[in-house]
Scaffold this motif. Structure first.
Motif, PDB file in Angstrom:
ATOM      1  N   UNK A  26       0.825  -1.202   0.000  1.00 32.10           N
ATOM      2  CA  UNK A  26       0.000   0.000   0.000  1.00 32.10           C
ATOM      3  C   UNK A  26       0.859   1.251   0.000  1.00 32.10           C
ATOM      4  N   UNK A  27       1.947   1.211   0.768  1.00 29.24           N
ATOM      5  CA  UNK A  27       2.828   2.366   0.825  1.00 29.24           C
ATOM      6  C   UNK A  27       3.526   2.600  -0.512  1.00 29.24           C
ATOM      7  N   UNK A  28       3.937   1.524  -1.188  1.00 35.08           N
ATOM      8  CA  UNK A  28       4.600   1.659  -2.486  1.00 35.08           C
ATOM      9  C   UNK A  28       3.666   2.246  -3.532  1.00 35.08           C
ATOM     10  N   UNK A  29       2.413   1.741  -3.532  1.00 35.04           N
ATOM     11  CA  UNK A  29       1.437   2.259  -4.493  1.00 35.04           C
ATOM     12  C   UNK A  29       1.142   3.721  -4.208  1.00 35.04           C
ATOM     13  N   UNK A  30       1.024   4.013  -2.928  1.00 32.38           N
ATOM     14  CA  UNK A  30       0.705   5.391  -2.515  1.00 32.38           C
ATOM     15  C   UNK A  30       1.801   6.366  -2.957  1.00 32.38           C
ATOM     16  N   UNK A  31       3.084   5.950  -2.791  1.00 38.44           N
ATOM     17  CA  UNK A  31       4.194   6.823  -3.148  1.00 38.44           C
ATOM     18  C   UNK A  31       4.269   7.059  -4.652  1.00 38.44           C
ATOM     19  N   UNK A  32       3.722   6.124  -5.425  1.00 30.03           N
ATOM     20  CA  UNK A  32       3.764   6.292  -6.873  1.00 30.03           C
ATOM     21  C   UNK A  32       2.699   7.263  -7.368  1.00 30.03           C
ATOM     22  N   UNK A  33       1.653   7.520  -6.543  1.00 32.68           N
ATOM     23  CA  UNK A  33       0.598   8.429  -6.939  1.00 32.68           C
ATOM     24  C   UNK A  33       1.035   9.871  -6.706  1.00 32.68           C
ATOM     25  N   UNK A  34       0.591  10.805  -7.568  1.00 31.44           N
ATOM     26  CA  UNK A  34       0.932  12.219  -7.352  1.00 31.44           C
ATOM     27  C   UNK A  34       0.172  12.768  -6.148  1.00 31.44           C
ATOM     28  N   UNK A  35       0.857  13.265  -5.145  1.00 29.79           N
ATOM     29  CA  UNK A  35       0.239  13.838  -3.957  1.00 29.79           C
ATOM     30  C   UNK A  35       0.804  15.233  -3.732  1.00 29.79           C
ATOM     31  N   UNK A  36       0.000  16.053  -3.060  1.00 30.41           N
ATOM     32  CA  UNK A  36       0.418  17.414  -2.748  1.00 30.41           C
ATOM     33  C   UNK A  36       0.623  17.524  -1.242  1.00 30.41           C
ATOM     34  N   UNK A  37       1.734  18.036  -0.839  1.00 32.83           N
ATOM     35  CA  UNK A  37       2.016  18.177   0.577  1.00 32.83           C
ATOM     36  C   UNK A  37       1.352  19.404   1.173  1.00 32.83           C
ATOM     37  N   UNK A  38       0.827  19.221   2.366  1.00 30.99           N
ATOM     38  CA  UNK A  38       0.190  20.312   3.106  1.00 30.99           C
ATOM     39  C   UNK A  38       1.006  20.540   4.364  1.00 30.99           C
ATOM     40  N   UNK A  39       1.586  21.719   4.479  1.00 25.74           N
ATOM     41  CA  UNK A  39       2.461  22.008   5.607  1.00 25.74           C
ATOM     42  C   UNK A  39       1.632  22.306   6.862  1.00 25.74           C
ATOM     43  N   UNK A  40       1.940  21.575   7.914  1.00 21.26           N
ATOM     44  CA  UNK A  40       1.265  21.752   9.202  1.00 21.26           C
ATOM     45  C   UNK A  40       2.328  21.898  10.281  1.00 21.26           C
ATOM     46  N   UNK A  69      -6.033   5.496   3.549  1.00 20.13           N
ATOM     47  CA  UNK A  69      -6.507   6.344   2.449  1.00 20.13           C
ATOM     48  C   UNK A  69      -5.356   6.614   1.483  1.00 20.13           C
ATOM     49  N   UNK A  70      -4.866   5.559   0.881  1.00 17.98           N
ATOM     50  CA  UNK A  70      -3.705   5.693   0.001  1.00 17.98           C
ATOM     51  C   UNK A  70      -4.024   6.418  -1.297  1.00 17.98           C
ATOM     52  N   UNK A  71      -5.321   6.552  -1.615  1.00 22.94           N
ATOM     53  CA  UNK A  71      -5.708   7.212  -2.856  1.00 22.94           C
ATOM     54  C   UNK A  71      -5.927   8.709  -2.697  1.00 22.94           C
ATOM     55  N   UNK A  72      -5.714   9.260  -1.506  1.00 22.14           N
ATOM     56  CA  UNK A  72      -5.941  10.689  -1.293  1.00 22.14           C
ATOM     57  C   UNK A  72      -4.874  11.497  -2.022  1.00 22.14           C
ATOM     58  N   UNK A  73      -5.268  12.674  -2.479  1.00 24.18           N
ATOM     59  CA  UNK A  73      -4.358  13.505  -3.281  1.00 24.18           C
ATOM     60  C   UNK A  73      -3.608  14.529  -2.432  1.00 24.18           C
ATOM     61  N   UNK A  74      -3.918  14.611  -1.150  1.00 17.83           N
ATOM     62  CA  UNK A  74      -3.190  15.522  -0.263  1.00 17.83           C
ATOM     63  C   UNK A  74      -2.554  14.727   0.868  1.00 17.83           C
ATOM     64  N   UNK A  75      -1.514  15.302   1.414  1.00 18.53           N
ATOM     65  CA  UNK A  75      -0.828  14.631   2.525  1.00 18.53           C
ATOM     66  C   UNK A  75      -0.283  15.690   3.476  1.00 18.53           C
TER      67      UNK A  75
END
Length: 774
Positions: A26-40, A69-75
């Motif tokens: 799940x982590x490998x698949x998640x890392x391959x998806x484009x995600x946007x980082x949210x600074x907190x 929620x590996x399919x989420x577009x924000x992190x």
């Protein structure tokens, strides 16, 4: 559901290679998806154990959320800053996060003082501050809209604590709290709630956070002088630990004491030192209820393993509610950001004015309000319960009531907003919860609930004035020996008995001292309370409107009203000839005539009857005897004619009615009062200009003057014997024709002289006797 499935793999097969493979995949698949980082930004005291535990919990929450929620577009991307347990350092860290990192939200800090400072910065920058540890009501989303309380407000404990105190009938309680924004925040709510149920707050004890043992001892010694033994402690665990060690050392953990602690202490009982737990034996605590679901158990196990690895420690205590709140706060922030999909804070820096300071360069975020609204609308089932914010604060579902026994806390009951205090939260039938609590071990290993008060060792003694009376001592009896030495045991009487009975019913002690006072007027006696020479008056003091202008009265405890007593005189209508009174002279003569007529008629009809033969004299004797014998239905002469029988039947019926009426009337005359009052109304006294009496010092004198009596016709009397003597003499011989007084006094007088005097006339209503206080 995704979250449940994920956490179940840790519960069921935590060491299964398949589960680890699933997580890794799940982590490998998640890392391959484009995600946007949210600074907190996260501001914690990273040098403390609490800060380290919160950091571990938040890191686990972040990993768990995005694994599910590996399919989420924000992190969320955390940037941890160290507050070093200092308000200025926490504020400096927040300024750095806002100015340089332009974070989308800030989480933390740990303390109320640090959080309040940072909250003002975030409110100015329009960046949400998500707090999971600042529980003090002194910080409120009402005044700081961008402050989000992802934990329970301390004031939410006020109603449950008050319900517990009310259940045991304790009428006084003393709050003990630390001298800080956190400590004082709960006090207004707690005091208001306790006072609303009739529980008084005789004192408040504030202890500085850095107080020495000697200072704590001084505070506790002051508490020992009070009569109340119910104390509510609200402070951080460090200071609370020192407090209870001193409480035990001073012997204040005995059977007469009640100690109640709020969730700031009850939540961390498992983290306290063993010596502190021993000192807290019998303490009652309130803390949020955590349902031990499979998710929570899994988190507890994984947290211990993770904390051991990160900090290289051998033993790890179970997570507290604060760590669960921190975990849930991370999930709420992650959900809110995914809902918005806003990754840039879009800060606007002011272009005008002086930018010479860091604060002026911060600016404000355009996306912050959107993030705030998304957080406020987020709901889900968290580890600490349902995550639901109302007015920017997490809502209370249930509180657990615990009793410190043995090695830790034992649950004794619950409190819920809907049902109040209940025994078991899992039982839906309220009838099964009637036995509110499981067995409680109170301080001193007692199973009997303390009464909550004792006689104070150094308290204020009430100064109570008692009137010295020469008459009617049935109400207040002050012996001559007590007029100089007012021992409470020597002063007796009905009023004194009522006062002492009331004090015995109170759930706390009221020390008092009697002061016998000789005054000419009860008004003067009552006025002494207004002048603060005395705290109260106990005696036969009548509640009057003019007196209520400057003192307070209790409810009346005697019959009210003013009436008069007068002598009785014989009824001249009654004599030895009273047996003739039931019938009027006309009826007597008519009856006698009918007796003769009936005998004559029977004699004429029965002329040939041998029973009526003889000389004329014998015949007349038989006729009269026969007629009068019908009075007792004893006639023995035999009648031959039906006509005579019919005449006799009618006559006997008339005689029956006549004798019955006579008997009833005579009985009534012989049983009614044979003595009549000499005076029947006030107008008669006024018309005859008679002298009347009243009791010495009574308001009745003013009352008689208003009725129209001349002051020269009023005579001042004292005792019941003097009453009787004055009435016996009469108005014309230096006495009085009537005496006016209150009904309680008149009833006492008539109990001694009921055969010579009586109460007559209308009753003028008054308010009866009452106790006086300022």
């Amino acid at each position: 559901m995704e979250r449940d499935k994920y956490l179940q793999c840790f519960v069921c097969v935590p060491s299964s290679p398949q589960s680890y493979f699933f997580v890794l995949l799940s982590l490998l698949v998640w890392h391959q998806l484009p995600v946007a980082g949210v600074h907190v930004g996260v501001v914690l005291d990273l040098g403390s154990v609490t800060g380290k535990r919160c950091k571990t919990s938040m890191s686990m929450a972040l990993e768990d959320f995005y694994t599910i929620h590996s399919n989420y577009s924000t992190r969320l991307e955390f940037q941890f800053m160290d507050s070093m347990d200092d308000v200025v350092s926490a504020a400096s860290a927040a300024v750095d996060l806002l100015k340089n990192s332009q974070v989308e939200a800030i989480m933390g800090p740990l303390t109320t003082a640090e959080t309040e400072f940072v909250a003002y910065l975030c409110n100015r920058s329009q960046i949400p501050l998500l707090s999971f540890s600042a529980t003090s009501p002194s910080i409120s989303p009402t005044h700081l809209p961008f402050f989000v309380r992802a934990n329970l407000n301390d004031s939410s404990q006020s109603v449950p604590i008050a319900a517990f105190i009310k259940h045991f009938g304790w009428r006084q309680a003393v709050p003990i709290y630390e001298e800080s924004a956190f400590g004082s925040g709960i006090i207004p709510s707690l005091v208001d709630t306790l006072q609303s149920i009739g529980t008084m707050i005789p004192d408040r004890v504030v202890i500085p956070t850095e107080a020495s043992d000697d200072l704590i001892d001084d505070k506790l010694h002051r508490l020992m002088t009070l009569q109340t033994r119910v104390f509510v402690v609200h402070m951080l665990p460090e200071l609370a630990s020192r407090l209870f060690l001193r409480v035990q050392a001073l012997g204040m953990m005995s059977t007469e004491y009640v100690w109640i602690v709020t969730n700031s202490i009850a939540d961390v009982l498992d983290l306290l030192d063993r010596s502190v737990i021993n000192a807290m034996e019998g303490v009652i605590g309130f803390r949020p209820y955590i349902a031990l679901t499979d998710e929570v158990k899994s988190f507890f196990k994984r947290f211990k393993e993770r904390f051991q690895q990160d900090n290289l420690v051998s033993e790890v205590a179970d997570p507290t509610i604060y760590l669960l709140w921190a975990y849930d706060a991370v999930w709420a922030l992650a959900m809110a950001n995914e809902m918005l999909k806003e990754t840039e804070p879009n800060f606007v820096i002011p272009q005008s004015g002086s930018l010479s300071t860091d604060l002026s360069r911060i600016g404000f975020s355009k996306t912050g309000p959107k993030v705030l609204n998304a957080i406020l609308s987020t709901t889900f089932g968290g580890l600490a319960g349902d995550f639901r914010l109302v007015d920017g604060q997490l809502q209370l579902e249930a509180l657990e009531i615990v009793n410190v026994v043995g090695k830790g806390a034992r649950r004794i009951g619950f409190w819920t907003p809907d049902e109040g205090i209940i025994r078991d939260i899992s039982i839906k039938d309220s009838s099964d919860n009637d036995n509110f609590f499981r067995s409680i071990i109170w301080p001193g290993d007692s199973t009997v609930p303390p009464k909550g008060w004792v006689e104070p060792t150094d308290g204020e003694v009430l100064r109570i004035a008692v009137p010295v009376k020469t008459g009617f001592i049935e109400f207040v009896d002050v012996p001559k020996t007590a007029q100089n030495d007012a021992s409470t045991s020597t002063i007796t009487g009905y009023c004194i008995d009522v006062f002492k009975s009331v004090l015995e019913k109170l759930p706390y002690a009221v020390p008092y001292e009697f002061f016998p006072i000789s005054l000419d007027s009860y008004n003067d006696l009552v006025y002494q309370v207004y002048l603060k020479k005395f705290d109260a008056v106990v005696g036969d003091v009548t509640i009057r409107a003019n007196r209520t202008n400057y003192v307070e009265f209790t409810m009346p405890y005697t019959e009210s009203g003013v009436s008069m007593i007068v002598p009785l005189q014989p009824d001249s209508r009654q004599s030895i000839w009273i047996f003739l009174k039931p019938l009027s002279p006309e009826l007597w003569l008519t009856s006698l005539g009918f007796f003769i007529f009936t005998g004559f008629v029977v004699g004429v009809i029965e002329w040939n009857n041998q029973e009526f033969h003889g000389t004329l004299c014998d015949q007349l004797g038989v006729i009269f005897y026969f007629a009068f014998s019908t009075l007792v239905f004893a006639h023995k002469e035999k009648l031959d004619s039906n006509l005579s029988r019919f005449a006799v039947i009618i006559w006997v019926f008339v005689v029956l009615i006549l004798t019955s009426s006579y008997t009833a009337s005579l009985t009534s005359m012989l049983t009614v009062q044979q003595l009549q009052p000499s005076v029947t109304n006030i107008n008669q006294l006024l018309k005859q200009s008679d002298y009347v009496g009243y009791q010495h010092g009574s308001f009745v004198k003013d009352f008689l003057l208003k009725l129209g009596f001349e002051e020269g016709k009023l005579r001042n009397l004292t005792t019941a014997d003097v009453y009787a003597e004055a009435l016996a003499k009469g108005s014309a011989n230096g006495g009085v024709a009537a005496i006016f007084d209150e009904i309680p006094y008149l009833q006492v007088f008539l109990s001694q002289f009921c055969d010579k005097y009586t109460m007559v006339g209308p009753i003028y209503k008054t308010d009866g006797f009452g106790f006086v206080s300022l």
